[in-house]
Design a protein around this motif. Structure first.
Motif, PDB file in Angstrom:
ATOM      1  N   VAL A 188       0.862  -1.185   0.000  1.00 60.48           N
ATOM      2  CA  VAL A 188       0.000   0.000   0.000  1.00 60.48           C
ATOM      3  C   VAL A 188       0.898   1.235   0.000  1.00 60.48           C
ATOM      4  O   VAL A 188       1.796   1.357   0.848  1.00 60.48           O
ATOM      5  CB  VAL A 188      -0.932   0.029   1.230  1.00 60.48           C
ATOM      6  N   TYR A 189       0.641   2.123  -0.952  1.00 58.44           N
ATOM      7  CA  TYR A 189       1.306   3.425  -0.967  1.00 58.44           C
ATOM      8  C   TYR A 189       0.342   4.455  -0.392  1.00 58.44           C
ATOM      9  O   TYR A 189      -0.729   4.685  -0.954  1.00 58.44           O
ATOM     10  CB  TYR A 189       1.707   3.808  -2.389  1.00 58.44           C
ATOM     11  N   LEU A 190       0.726   5.048   0.722  1.00 57.98           N
ATOM     12  CA  LEU A 190      -0.113   6.013   1.418  1.00 57.98           C
ATOM     13  C   LEU A 190       0.442   7.409   1.170  1.00 57.98           C
ATOM     14  O   LEU A 190       1.472   7.798   1.742  1.00 57.98           O
ATOM     15  CB  LEU A 190      -0.146   5.693   2.915  1.00 57.98           C
ATOM     16  N   HIS A 191      -0.235   8.171   0.319  1.00 57.49           N
ATOM     17  CA  HIS A 191       0.184   9.528  -0.040  1.00 57.49           C
ATOM     18  C   HIS A 191      -0.505  10.497   0.916  1.00 57.49           C
ATOM     19  O   HIS A 191      -1.726  10.660   0.876  1.00 57.49           O
ATOM     20  CB  HIS A 191      -0.223   9.811  -1.490  1.00 57.49           C
ATOM     21  N   VAL A 192       0.276  11.147   1.777  1.00 56.30           N
ATOM     22  CA  VAL A 192      -0.295  11.923   2.881  1.00 56.30           C
ATOM     23  C   VAL A 192      -0.232  13.441   2.647  1.00 56.30           C
ATOM     24  O   VAL A 192      -0.445  14.218   3.566  1.00 56.30           O
ATOM     25  CB  VAL A 192       0.402  11.572   4.213  1.00 56.30           C
ATOM     26  N   GLY A 193      -0.001  13.884   1.451  1.00 55.27           N
ATOM     27  CA  GLY A 193       0.047  15.326   1.183  1.00 55.27           C
ATOM     28  C   GLY A 193       1.393  15.706   0.609  1.00 55.27           C
ATOM     29  O   GLY A 193       2.116  14.844   0.092  1.00 55.27           O
ATOM     30  N   ALA A 194       1.750  16.965   0.734  1.00 56.89           N
ATOM     31  CA  ALA A 194       1.121  18.052   1.471  1.00 56.89           C
ATOM     32  C   ALA A 194       0.080  18.769   0.614  1.00 56.89           C
ATOM     33  O   ALA A 194       0.091  18.652  -0.612  1.00 56.89           O
ATOM     34  CB  ALA A 194       2.186  19.063   1.915  1.00 56.89           C
ATOM     35  N   PRO A 195      -0.825  19.536   1.274  1.00 58.15           N
ATOM     36  CA  PRO A 195      -1.727  20.387   0.509  1.00 58.15           C
ATOM     37  C   PRO A 195      -0.965  21.341  -0.397  1.00 58.15           C
ATOM     38  O   PRO A 195       0.155  21.753  -0.099  1.00 58.15           O
ATOM     39  CB  PRO A 195      -2.484  21.152   1.610  1.00 58.15           C
ATOM     40  N   LYS A 196      -1.604  21.682  -1.515  1.00 55.90           N
ATOM     41  CA  LYS A 196      -1.066  22.650  -2.481  1.00 55.90           C
ATOM     42  C   LYS A 196       0.216  22.149  -3.130  1.00 55.90           C
ATOM     43  O   LYS A 196       1.128  22.908  -3.439  1.00 55.90           O
ATOM     44  CB  LYS A 196      -0.827  24.020  -1.835  1.00 55.90           C
ATOM     45  N   SER A 217       4.621  14.657  -0.852  1.00 53.38           N
ATOM     46  CA  SER A 217       5.061  15.604  -1.869  1.00 53.38           C
ATOM     47  C   SER A 217       5.244  16.974  -1.228  1.00 53.38           C
ATOM     48  O   SER A 217       4.427  17.404  -0.414  1.00 53.38           O
ATOM     49  CB  SER A 217       4.052  15.668  -3.029  1.00 53.38           C
ATOM     50  N   ALA A 218       6.322  17.650  -1.601  1.00 56.71           N
ATOM     51  CA  ALA A 218       6.671  18.925  -0.970  1.00 56.71           C
ATOM     52  C   ALA A 218       7.016  19.949  -2.038  1.00 56.71           C
ATOM     53  O   ALA A 218       7.595  19.613  -3.077  1.00 56.71           O
ATOM     54  CB  ALA A 218       7.845  18.745  -0.010  1.00 56.71           C
ATOM     55  N   ARG A 219       6.673  21.202  -1.751  1.00 53.51           N
ATOM     56  CA  ARG A 219       6.948  22.309  -2.667  1.00 53.51           C
ATOM     57  C   ARG A 219       7.682  23.399  -1.900  1.00 53.51           C
ATOM     58  O   ARG A 219       7.647  23.433  -0.669  1.00 53.51           O
ATOM     59  CB  ARG A 219       5.620  22.846  -3.224  1.00 53.51           C
ATOM     60  N   THR A 264       9.523  15.820  -4.751  1.00 53.92           N
ATOM     61  CA  THR A 264       9.641  17.275  -4.806  1.00 53.92           C
ATOM     62  C   THR A 264       8.833  17.802  -5.992  1.00 53.92           C
ATOM     63  O   THR A 264       8.863  17.225  -7.082  1.00 53.92           O
ATOM     64  CB  THR A 264      11.105  17.719  -4.938  1.00 53.92           C
ATOM     65  N   VAL A 265       8.119  18.885  -5.765  1.00 52.38           N
ATOM     66  CA  VAL A 265       7.307  19.500  -6.815  1.00 52.38           C
ATOM     67  C   VAL A 265       8.212  20.378  -7.673  1.00 52.38           C
ATOM     68  O   VAL A 265       8.922  21.237  -7.152  1.00 52.38           O
ATOM     69  CB  VAL A 265       6.168  20.339  -6.201  1.00 52.38           C
ATOM     70  N   PRO A 266       8.183  20.182  -8.988  1.00 51.84           N
ATOM     71  CA  PRO A 266       9.070  20.978  -9.852  1.00 51.84           C
ATOM     72  C   PRO A 266       8.763  22.471  -9.764  1.00 51.84           C
ATOM     73  O   PRO A 266       7.633  22.880  -9.479  1.00 51.84           O
ATOM     74  CB  PRO A 266       8.756  20.447 -11.263  1.00 51.84           C
ATOM     75  N   GLN A 267       9.783  23.251 -10.006  1.00 48.76           N
ATOM     76  CA  GLN A 267       9.602  24.699 -10.062  1.00 48.76           C
ATOM     77  C   GLN A 267       8.871  25.073 -11.354  1.00 48.76           C
ATOM     78  O   GLN A 267       8.830  24.290 -12.304  1.00 48.76           O
ATOM     79  CB  GLN A 267      10.967  25.401 -10.011  1.00 48.76           C
ATOM     80  N   PRO A 268       8.251  26.268 -11.403  1.00 50.77           N
ATOM     81  CA  PRO A 268       7.593  26.707 -12.633  1.00 50.77           C
ATOM     82  C   PRO A 268       8.549  26.642 -13.825  1.00 50.77           C
ATOM     83  O   PRO A 268       9.743  26.927 -13.695  1.00 50.77           O
ATOM     84  CB  PRO A 268       7.193  28.153 -12.314  1.00 50.77           C
ATOM     85  N   GLY A 269       8.007  26.243 -14.962  1.00 50.38           N
ATOM     86  CA  GLY A 269       8.831  26.111 -16.155  1.00 50.38           C
ATOM     87  C   GLY A 269       9.263  24.693 -16.436  1.00 50.38           C
ATOM     88  O   GLY A 269       9.842  24.418 -17.504  1.00 50.38           O
TER      89      GLY A 269
END
Length: 362
Positions: A5-13, A114-116, A183-188
């Motif tokens: 089971v892969y439990l994806h816990v966020g993050a928001p946004k 996931s983190a931004r 990690t959330v990619p930067q814009p572009g």
């Protein structure tokens, strides 16, 4: 243990709305590859996550009762690898996280987070709080964050965005290779980069989910945020019900109207706050490297990107009045059209005449 089971816990946004919708749209296709996304009778896993974190959430808490247990049971019955995902899980307390992980102990659980970058997250979370009826100014919101300790604070922002704290709570007792940081990619970045990173984290081929999602959780601008903040204060005094607020303000006014206004001035950190954001980020990067958790993407994506020299900063608490008035007119137009749509159509003249004639015959 064969089950996973892969439990994806966020993050928001962090693109979670997009990821969850794409998983749901492709649930049938994923099953053919022995991947399950068991949302059950709901469009997403919000109520199940709310059942875990035990927060009031605008009066929705009673509706969440038993939803986590039902999701666990669907997970138990599912064949192959299971993906569970909702961003408010990041806010779970140590006890709540521990209990949820115990409920899934029949499987090999992997935690995905996931983190931004912090600069974008501060602005995004402030707007998200406005959409949940808060009326705090941006300056106050930022000051409260800067004066609090990310590892010890009980503020919702740090509960869900404080990277080490979230992974400590959800990854407690897990080997680092079963904790995955996306990690959330930067814009572009190339389109689909986040989706491909998420698929890597859960061991899935991105092509197994060919249907793309159009759902987003969009941001609004400086003037639009001020409008909602002031409206929240008025509606609180007026006693507007939570369910009406969700339908009319959050959905209709914010998501369907204000978020689509052209040429909005984005909400960003003031230039003097970037040193603070960078210092916290450096601490997070050090923690990640020392922890040995699996990183998908580049830790550099978490570093706040300073504005170019000479870029004008727009104070989210002090927009131009004409910009706020323009946003208000758009909101008023949307509400007027919705009111007209909901109103009962007027009785046709012939119908009224016929009814009057029947009355005269009595």
């Amino acid at each position: 243990m064969s089950r996973r089971v892969y439990l994806h816990v966020g993050a928001p946004k962090t693109g979670t709305t997009y990821v969850q919708d794409r998983l749901a749209l492709n649930a049938d296709a994923l099953r053919r590859h022995r991947y399950a996304y068991p949302v059950g009778p709901h469009p997403d896993m919000f109520l199940a996550a709310l059942d875990v974190v035990q927060r009031p959430w605008g009066g929705l808490r009673p509706q969440a009762e038993g939803e986590w247990a039902a999701l666990v049971e669907r997970t138990r019955r599912a064949r192959g690898t299971v993906v569970l995902s909702h961003e408010i899980l990041a806010g779970a307390s140590p006890t709540e996280a521990r209990n949820a992980m115990a409920d899934l102990s029949f499987a090999e659980v992997h935690v995905v987070y996931s983190a931004r970058d912090l600069a974008r997250q501060v602005a995004a979370e402030w707007q998200e709080q406005l959409k949940h009826r808060r009326k705090v100014s941006f300056a106050t919101f930022l000051r409260q964050l800067q004066e609090s300790d990310p590892r010890r604070s009980h503020r919702w922002f740090w509960r869900v965005q404080g990277l080490p704290g979230v992974l400590d709570r959800w990854g407690h007792g897990l080997p680092p290779e079963r904790i995955h940081l996306v990690t959330v990619p930067q814009p572009g970045a190339p389109y689909g980069a986040l989706w491909r990173r998420f698929c890597t984290a859960v061991g899935m081929d991105p092509e197994w989910a060919p249907l793309d999602s159009e759902r987003r959780n969009p941001s609004i601008g400086v003037a639009e945020s001020t409008l909602i903040r002031k409206l929240n204060a008025r509606l609180k005094k007026a006693g507007m019900a939570s369910e009406d607020y969700r339908a009319l303000v959050r959905q209709l006014v914010v998501h369907e109207t204000l978020a689509h206004r052209p040429r909005m001035k984005p909400v960003t950190l003031p230039p003097e706050a970037f040193d603070w954001a960078e210092e916290i980020t450096e601490g997070w990067e050090d923690w990640v490297r020392a922890s040995g958790v699996d990183v998908i993407g580049d830790l550099e994506d978490l570093r706040p990107v300073r504005p170019a020299p000479g870029t004008r900063w727009h104070d989210p608490d002090d927009p131009k009045p004409r910009d706020v008035a323009s946003a208000a007119l758009d909101a008023l137009e949307a509400l007027a059209l919705e009111a007209a749509r909901r109103a009962e159509p007027p009785e046709p003249p012939l119908t009224r005449a016929a009814r009057l004639a029947r009355l005269l015959k009595r």
